[in-house]
Design an enzyme around this catalytic site. Sequence first.
Site, PDB file in Angstrom:
ATOM      1  N   THR B  55      35.208  38.901  51.999  1.00 41.36           N
ATOM      2  CA  THR B  55      36.120  40.003  51.692  1.00 41.36           C
ATOM      3  C   THR B  55      35.283  41.253  51.323  1.00 41.36           C
ATOM      4  O   THR B  55      34.134  41.128  51.712  1.00 41.36           O
ATOM      5  CB  THR B  55      36.630  39.363  50.324  1.00 41.36           C
ATOM      6  OG1 THR B  55      35.663  39.659  49.281  1.00 41.36           O
ATOM      7  CG2 THR B  55      36.945  37.789  50.160  1.00 41.36           C
ATOM      8  N   CYS B  56      36.236  42.192  50.850  1.00 41.29           N
ATOM      9  CA  CYS B  56      35.455  43.506  50.958  1.00 41.29           C
ATOM     10  C   CYS B  56      34.426  43.513  49.638  1.00 41.29           C
ATOM     11  O   CYS B  56      33.542  44.265  49.734  1.00 41.29           O
ATOM     12  CB  CYS B  56      36.353  44.573  50.674  1.00 41.29           C
ATOM     13  SG  CYS B  56      37.586  44.359  49.565  1.00 41.29           S
ATOM     14  N   ASN B  57      34.521  42.523  48.966  1.00 38.25           N
ATOM     15  CA  ASN B  57      33.777  42.371  47.769  1.00 38.25           C
ATOM     16  C   ASN B  57      32.281  41.385  47.873  1.00 38.25           C
ATOM     17  O   ASN B  57      31.417  41.329  47.159  1.00 38.25           O
ATOM     18  CB  ASN B  57      34.118  42.117  46.399  1.00 38.25           C
ATOM     19  CG  ASN B  57      35.168  43.480  45.707  1.00 38.25           C
ATOM     20  OD1 ASN B  57      34.391  44.540  46.111  1.00 38.25           O
ATOM     21  ND2 ASN B  57      35.992  43.401  45.213  1.00 38.25           N
ATOM     22  N   HIS B 105      29.238  27.982  41.047  1.00 37.92           N
ATOM     23  CA  HIS B 105      29.671  29.379  41.910  1.00 37.92           C
ATOM     24  C   HIS B 105      30.862  29.414  42.279  1.00 37.92           C
ATOM     25  O   HIS B 105      31.671  30.299  42.030  1.00 37.92           O
ATOM     26  CB  HIS B 105      28.469  29.675  42.885  1.00 37.92           C
ATOM     27  CG  HIS B 105      28.853  31.018  43.556  1.00 37.92           C
ATOM     28  ND1 HIS B 105      28.113  32.143  42.902  1.00 37.92           N
ATOM     29  CD2 HIS B 105      29.364  31.231  44.550  1.00 37.92           C
ATOM     30  CE1 HIS B 105      28.523  33.145  43.728  1.00 37.92           C
ATOM     31  NE2 HIS B 105      29.031  32.684  44.579  1.00 37.92           N
ATOM     32  N   SER B 115      34.328  38.345  39.665  1.00 37.24           N
ATOM     33  CA  SER B 115      35.097  39.449  40.367  1.00 37.24           C
ATOM     34  C   SER B 115      34.783  40.865  39.437  1.00 37.24           C
ATOM     35  O   SER B 115      34.191  40.732  38.551  1.00 37.24           O
ATOM     36  CB  SER B 115      36.670  39.591  40.443  1.00 37.24           C
ATOM     37  OG  SER B 115      37.012  38.145  40.836  1.00 37.24           O
ATOM     38  N   PRO B 121      43.665  38.440  40.460  1.00 34.43           N
ATOM     39  CA  PRO B 121      43.879  37.121  40.963  1.00 34.43           C
ATOM     40  C   PRO B 121      43.700  37.274  42.408  1.00 34.43           C
ATOM     41  O   PRO B 121      43.729  35.879  43.154  1.00 34.43           O
ATOM     42  CB  PRO B 121      45.294  36.703  40.572  1.00 34.43           C
ATOM     43  CG  PRO B 121      45.875  38.175  40.415  1.00 34.43           C
ATOM     44  CD  PRO B 121      45.031  39.086  40.026  1.00 34.43           C
ATOM     45  N   GLN B 122      43.405  38.311  43.225  1.00 34.73           N
ATOM     46  CA  GLN B 122      43.486  38.387  44.548  1.00 34.73           C
ATOM     47  C   GLN B 122      42.547  37.275  45.043  1.00 34.73           C
ATOM     48  O   GLN B 122      42.894  36.797  46.195  1.00 34.73           O
ATOM     49  CB  GLN B 122      42.997  39.598  45.063  1.00 34.73           C
ATOM     50  CG  GLN B 122      43.950  40.802  44.947  1.00 34.73           C
ATOM     51  CD  GLN B 122      43.215  41.486  43.575  1.00 34.73           C
ATOM     52  OE1 GLN B 122      43.096  40.739  42.682  1.00 34.73           O
ATOM     53  NE2 GLN B 122      42.891  42.812  43.839  1.00 34.73           N
ATOM     54  N   ALA B 196      51.718  65.667  42.627  1.00 34.33           N
ATOM     55  CA  ALA B 196      51.361  64.703  43.306  1.00 34.33           C
ATOM     56  C   ALA B 196      50.028  64.100  43.086  1.00 34.33           C
ATOM     57  O   ALA B 196      49.282  64.036  44.508  1.00 34.33           O
ATOM     58  CB  ALA B 196      51.797  64.823  44.425  1.00 34.33           C
ATOM     59  N   GLY B 197      49.472  63.642  42.221  1.00 33.49           N
ATOM     60  CA  GLY B 197      47.954  63.164  42.334  1.00 33.49           C
ATOM     61  C   GLY B 197      47.818  61.621  42.648  1.00 33.49           C
ATOM     62  O   GLY B 197      48.971  60.987  42.775  1.00 33.49           O
ATOM     63  N   GLU B 198      46.734  61.332  42.900  1.00 32.69           N
ATOM     64  CA  GLU B 198      46.622  59.697  43.740  1.00 32.69           C
ATOM     65  C   GLU B 198      46.930  58.849  42.747  1.00 32.69           C
ATOM     66  O   GLU B 198      47.582  57.928  42.776  1.00 32.69           O
ATOM     67  CB  GLU B 198      45.196  59.525  44.016  1.00 32.69           C
ATOM     68  CG  GLU B 198      45.084  58.553  45.140  1.00 32.69           C
ATOM     69  CD  GLU B 198      43.430  58.407  45.298  1.00 32.69           C
ATOM     70  OE1 GLU B 198      43.009  57.374  45.549  1.00 32.69           O
ATOM     71  OE2 GLU B 198      42.902  59.557  45.471  1.00 32.69           O
TER      72      GLU B 198
END
Lengths: 274, 442
Positions: B55-57, B105, B115, B121-122, B196-198
């Site tokens: 995953t990205c992490n 683990h 996480s 929960p992803q 319009a900020g992020e």
Amino acid sequence: MVNIWFFKITVVLYLLGTFKYLLFIILLRELLAKIAFISLSAGFVLHSITFILRYFEAGHIPVTNLHESLSFFAWAILGVYLAFYWRYRIKVLGAVVATLALILMIPAMALPKEILPLAPVLRSYWLPIHVVFAFLGNAVFALAFCTGIMYVIQEHQVKSKHIGAISRRLPSLGVLDEINYKALTFGFPLLTVGIITGSIWAQYAWGSYWSWDPKETWSLITWCLYAALLHQRLTVGWRGKKAAIMAIVGFFAILFTFLGVNLLLTGLHAYSNW
Amino acid sequence: MLVCHEMDLLVIGINHKTAPVEIRERVAFSGEELGRSLRKVLEHPEFTEDMILSTCNRVEIYATTRDPERGIVALKNFLAEYHGVSLEEFEKSLYVHSGSGAVRHIFRVASSLDSMVVGEPQILGQIKEAHSLAVSHNTLGIVLNKLLHRAFHVAKKVRTETKIGNSAVSISYAAVELAKKIFGTLEGKAVMLLGAGEMAELAAKHLVAVGAQRVIVVSRTYRRAVDLAMTFDGEAIEFDGFRESLKEMDIVISSTGAPHYILGPEDVVGVIKARKNKPMFFIDIAVPRDIDPRVNEIENVYLYDIDDLQAVVDTNRERREREAMKAEEIVEEEVLKFYHWYTSLDIVPTIVSLKEKFEKIRKREMSKYVASFVRITEKERKSLEALTSAIVKKILHDPITFMKSPDLNTDTAEYVNAVRKLFRLDAEGGEQTKKQGRDEGA
């Protein structure tokens, strides 16, 4: 006197329900809320049986002394809560309502429970009609009182930005305010009918529709409070905290009309010492 | 460590705590090639099962091996060779767990205790994907399969028994949580984005996801307002005209670059009157602030600035951490349970319990038979004992020889498990094993 045994078991079930609900508020275990709700519902069923038995024993609707009235009020409040539960599944409200019912039931338990012969003036079919409407109206307002207290607490939490343990346990302001409004729209007609039927009955019993007896005066004051709230709510949108505080104040007026007048003042409505 | 075991569990990996994204991305597996990568691991003779979580992490390889020490080296080299990166570049960032450490683990990862944002929960969904991919490429055997199923079970248990995922831990989610506290339901509510900020955009997205209906975007650059409004199916309004629309808004998210307050109490008092006191929620995430803090004093109006939201997030974080401690206890308990099942897959204890089971049956039947005769001589009884013992021994001879034979090497766990199931070796015995058997069915 089987009904007294039923009454006692009812009190035990209410006690159990209240205790479990309070534990639920602390621990937030769903199971506790479930047990509490079941105890409370079972208590309500037994409570209803108590009244039916007592009705047949006495031969009239058993709301003619303080023991019976307190008990009937508690029963009506729980009944209204259970009816609202269909629509609003608020467990924390159960805790508040159960506590309130218990507070009414404990003195009812201590008071004399004998069935006394009915005073001649009360022998009328207006008795059940007047009493049931008045009590149902009061019970609906009792629910509004409970949600009003919850609203004031929750509103304070959100305003002062304390979003913690207390805030998490209370329902949203929107839902609490909605119940306040619903209670008003149900309770106000009931109370109005209660007062009107009382007045008609007074015409038969005492020969006058209105005689400014303290109970009458105080129920009129109560009625005016709720009428003002309803009016303001519909016209200028009194809602939220103002409506919640009005619901709390209104309920104190109801309690005074119901108890204070009998205990502190004298008048035509005093039929029994207790 | 599960020493003295024929098969050992291994995991090596790298995650957001041990390595920055520059390193993680170099050893990450892309979706399309993952199947091939899975098979490639098994080309090494050390490994019998494997699964890759990328995953990205985090990037992690789970495998079972007979020789953990050689297995670890092989997995490290695989990562380096496969990605064409020299091992020195990322070896320091790698973590390695084996045996019960590996079990712990995966349980912790699945329960989102490892996480970046504890309790999000992803990760569970990502593990489920990795699992089904490994299943479809046939690289899982009984051990990893069981391990993964237990991990899903543990994650579910953690979720239901602790309140780890219940509270918002980001500013934009905290805003949604507060809006729910105020309005109850967000169904049909109108939201205005002032500037319009992020972050404002993110908060609006969350609000729409839970039911908010109307979105109005106000920006000093009208073009930008129109673009953003399109993504929400909303309307764009010129900055000068926003005050007129305020009375229709339930939630206002403000993030303009204005150097001073653009909304004061006198503006809002008028708006709230026009709305007949219908509550309003102002979220001011601009620095410097856009909305005068005195607005919060108006009845039925709630104003939260960025620090207020941060405070909500902080208390929620603390709460999650407290809940995480409870979750760790659940994980420990489950590691023990899995360990128990896992060690039972050893050959020797299985042979012992198989023999015990047969002996028990033999004894029971013998005593029933003997009791049914009134007269039976000691000699007759002894010869019966000898006969039945011989039958049991003969029956068990072949299976036991097979289990002890070296041919079994690669599939030990499968056979042992089959034997245990066939003869219901786990159904009897202590409370622990009984419970385990039931969980297995679930």
